[in-house]
Design a protein around this motif. Structure first.
Motif, PDB file in Angstrom:
ATOM      1  N   ILE A 165       0.767  -1.318   0.146  1.00 24.13           N
ATOM      2  CA  ILE A 165      -0.004   0.127   0.268  1.00 24.13           C
ATOM      3  C   ILE A 165       0.930   1.251  -0.015  1.00 24.13           C
ATOM      4  O   ILE A 165       1.815   1.431   0.680  1.00 24.13           O
ATOM      5  CB  ILE A 165      -0.962   0.105   1.110  1.00 24.13           C
ATOM      6  CG1 ILE A 165      -1.810  -1.151   1.328  1.00 24.13           C
ATOM      7  CG2 ILE A 165      -1.808   1.404   1.222  1.00 24.13           C
ATOM      8  CD1 ILE A 165      -2.931  -1.554   0.493  1.00 24.13           C
ATOM      9  N   ASN A 166       0.687   2.147  -0.978  1.00 25.02           N
ATOM     10  CA  ASN A 166       1.374   3.543  -1.000  1.00 25.02           C
ATOM     11  C   ASN A 166       2.909   3.367  -1.189  1.00 25.02           C
ATOM     12  O   ASN A 166       3.494   3.915  -0.241  1.00 25.02           O
ATOM     13  CB  ASN A 166       0.873   4.290   0.236  1.00 25.02           C
ATOM     14  CG  ASN A 166      -0.583   4.700   0.204  1.00 25.02           C
ATOM     15  OD1 ASN A 166      -1.140   5.093  -0.884  1.00 25.02           O
ATOM     16  ND2 ASN A 166      -1.109   4.913   1.290  1.00 25.02           N
ATOM     17  N   ASN A 167       3.414   2.456  -2.052  1.00 23.09           N
ATOM     18  CA  ASN A 167       4.915   2.634  -2.100  1.00 23.09           C
ATOM     19  C   ASN A 167       5.238   3.906  -2.393  1.00 23.09           C
ATOM     20  O   ASN A 167       4.477   4.726  -2.702  1.00 23.09           O
ATOM     21  CB  ASN A 167       5.071   1.802  -3.622  1.00 23.09           C
ATOM     22  CG  ASN A 167       4.768   0.344  -3.253  1.00 23.09           C
ATOM     23  OD1 ASN A 167       4.833  -0.128  -2.022  1.00 23.09           O
ATOM     24  ND2 ASN A 167       4.233  -0.533  -4.187  1.00 23.09           N
ATOM     25  N   HIS A 168       6.566   4.409  -2.179  1.00 19.94           N
ATOM     26  CA  HIS A 168       6.906   5.836  -2.191  1.00 19.94           C
ATOM     27  C   HIS A 168       8.309   5.786  -2.779  1.00 19.94           C
ATOM     28  O   HIS A 168       9.057   4.851  -2.720  1.00 19.94           O
ATOM     29  CB  HIS A 168       6.888   6.419  -0.836  1.00 19.94           C
ATOM     30  CG  HIS A 168       7.325   5.225   0.267  1.00 19.94           C
ATOM     31  ND1 HIS A 168       6.831   4.341   0.721  1.00 19.94           N
ATOM     32  CD2 HIS A 168       8.502   5.287   0.854  1.00 19.94           C
ATOM     33  CE1 HIS A 168       7.545   3.614   1.607  1.00 19.94           C
ATOM     34  NE2 HIS A 168       8.711   4.380   1.886  1.00 19.94           N
ATOM     35  N   GLY A 169       8.770   7.125  -2.924  1.00 23.22           N
ATOM     36  CA  GLY A 169      10.139   7.221  -3.427  1.00 23.22           C
ATOM     37  C   GLY A 169      10.484   7.142  -4.857  1.00 23.22           C
ATOM     38  O   GLY A 169       9.635   6.676  -5.598  1.00 23.22           O
ATOM     39  N   LYS A 170      11.470   7.532  -4.987  1.00 18.32           N
ATOM     40  CA  LYS A 170      12.056   7.799  -6.441  1.00 18.32           C
ATOM     41  C   LYS A 170      13.154   6.640  -6.813  1.00 18.32           C
ATOM     42  O   LYS A 170      13.621   6.660  -7.898  1.00 18.32           O
ATOM     43  CB  LYS A 170      12.419   9.131  -6.756  1.00 18.32           C
ATOM     44  CG  LYS A 170      11.164  10.164  -6.937  1.00 18.32           C
ATOM     45  CD  LYS A 170      11.414  11.405  -7.345  1.00 18.32           C
ATOM     46  CE  LYS A 170      10.319  12.321  -7.758  1.00 18.32           C
ATOM     47  NZ  LYS A 170       9.067  12.443  -6.867  1.00 18.32           N
ATOM     48  N   ASP A 171      14.113   6.441  -5.869  1.00 15.12           N
ATOM     49  CA  ASP A 171      15.009   5.575  -6.155  1.00 15.12           C
ATOM     50  C   ASP A 171      15.448   4.573  -4.723  1.00 15.12           C
ATOM     51  O   ASP A 171      14.600   4.790  -3.774  1.00 15.12           O
ATOM     52  CB  ASP A 171      16.314   6.542  -6.312  1.00 15.12           C
ATOM     53  CG  ASP A 171      16.769   7.614  -5.113  1.00 15.12           C
ATOM     54  OD1 ASP A 171      16.714   7.223  -4.179  1.00 15.12           O
ATOM     55  OD2 ASP A 171      17.250   8.556  -5.445  1.00 15.12           O
ATOM     56  N   ILE A 172      16.711   4.078  -4.795  1.00 18.23           N
ATOM     57  CA  ILE A 172      16.753   3.208  -3.548  1.00 18.23           C
ATOM     58  C   ILE A 172      17.148   3.819  -2.129  1.00 18.23           C
ATOM     59  O   ILE A 172      16.758   3.446  -1.250  1.00 18.23           O
ATOM     60  CB  ILE A 172      18.160   2.552  -3.908  1.00 18.23           C
ATOM     61  CG1 ILE A 172      18.290   1.107  -2.940  1.00 18.23           C
ATOM     62  CG2 ILE A 172      19.276   3.316  -3.905  1.00 18.23           C
ATOM     63  CD1 ILE A 172      17.624   0.073  -3.385  1.00 18.23           C
ATOM     64  N   ASN A 173      17.576   5.251  -2.184  1.00 19.71           N
ATOM     65  CA  ASN A 173      17.563   5.964  -0.880  1.00 19.71           C
ATOM     66  C   ASN A 173      16.305   6.396  -0.450  1.00 19.71           C
ATOM     67  O   ASN A 173      16.041   6.727   0.794  1.00 19.71           O
ATOM     68  CB  ASN A 173      18.454   7.103  -1.307  1.00 19.71           C
ATOM     69  CG  ASN A 173      19.590   6.714  -1.720  1.00 19.71           C
ATOM     70  OD1 ASN A 173      20.357   5.847  -0.920  1.00 19.71           O
ATOM     71  ND2 ASN A 173      20.203   7.214  -2.842  1.00 19.71           N
ATOM     72  N   ASP A 174      15.171   6.607  -0.907  1.00 18.95           N
ATOM     73  CA  ASP A 174      13.961   6.978  -0.520  1.00 18.95           C
ATOM     74  C   ASP A 174      12.611   6.054  -0.930  1.00 18.95           C
ATOM     75  O   ASP A 174      11.686   6.384  -0.517  1.00 18.95           O
ATOM     76  CB  ASP A 174      13.532   8.580  -0.801  1.00 18.95           C
ATOM     77  CG  ASP A 174      13.164   8.543  -2.240  1.00 18.95           C
ATOM     78  OD1 ASP A 174      13.524   7.834  -3.199  1.00 18.95           O
ATOM     79  OD2 ASP A 174      12.858   9.923  -2.603  1.00 18.95           O
TER      80      ASP A 174
END
Length: 186
Positions: A165-174
């Motif tokens: 539910i609600n995956n987030h971020g743009k890369d491995i760091n977030d």
């Protein structure tokens, strides 16, 4: 963590353990430095037909056996599991960035998910029951959810309907970084 009270009595197949790993930031940093594959590249690498959203590493027992067995020890002890009942155990680090390619599904194994990245209470794992079938698609009702709390371990049995539910971020760091184990029953 919430569950409809009546449903909780019905599905005694989900266990949630906070403070799952000792030194969780070390596991988080180690997993951030691994090589990740999309579904197509993973299938080529492993000759697997697995479908999954996001990115995952190769099998940890092959690429990082010390990490694989260290985490497996936590799984055995924290969830009080008899690992002899499983014919095969696969482990991966996984990262997801958004919800566009995630879906409600069931695994053909018992499953463990360990939340590694920083807490994001708007994210987590939802659990569902099928309430209808129109012949093309199932209709689901969400019956519970575990919030994405850093260093929480979740165990659920084969066939449990679930989805991130609600995956987030743009890369491995977030992004939503987890360690996921699939424990295949004999």
């Amino acid at each position: 963590i919430y569950f409809n009270r009546l449903v909780w009595l019905f599905i005694k197949m989900i266990k949630v353990v906070p403070d799952f790993l000792d030194f969780p930031l070390a596991y988080y940093e180690a997993c951030k430095n691994m090589k990740y594959y999309n579904q197509e590249d993973f299938q080529k690498l492993t000759e697997s037909s697995s479908r999954f959203p996001g990115l995952r590493t190769d099998y940890l027992n092959k690429t990082n056996p010390i990490l694989f067995y260290a985490v497996l020890g936590y799984i055995k002890n924290k969830f009080e599991l008899n690992l002899n009942k499983y014919k095969r155990i696969d482990g991966h680090a996984q990262v997801r960035f958004d919800n566009t390619d995630d879906w409600i599904h069931k695994d053909f194994s018992d499953t463990v998910i360990i939340y590694l990245s920083p807490t994001n209470v708007k994210s987590g794992t939802g659990f569902f029951k099928i309430i209808g079938d129109d012949g093309k698609n199932f209709q689901y009702e969400k019956i519970g959810m575990t919030n994405f709390i850093h260093n929480t371990g979740i165990y659920f049995t084969e066939g449990t309907q679930h989805s991130a539910i609600n995956n987030h971020g743009k890369d491995i760091n977030d992004g939503r970084l987890t360690i996921t184990y699939f424990l295949h029953n004999k």
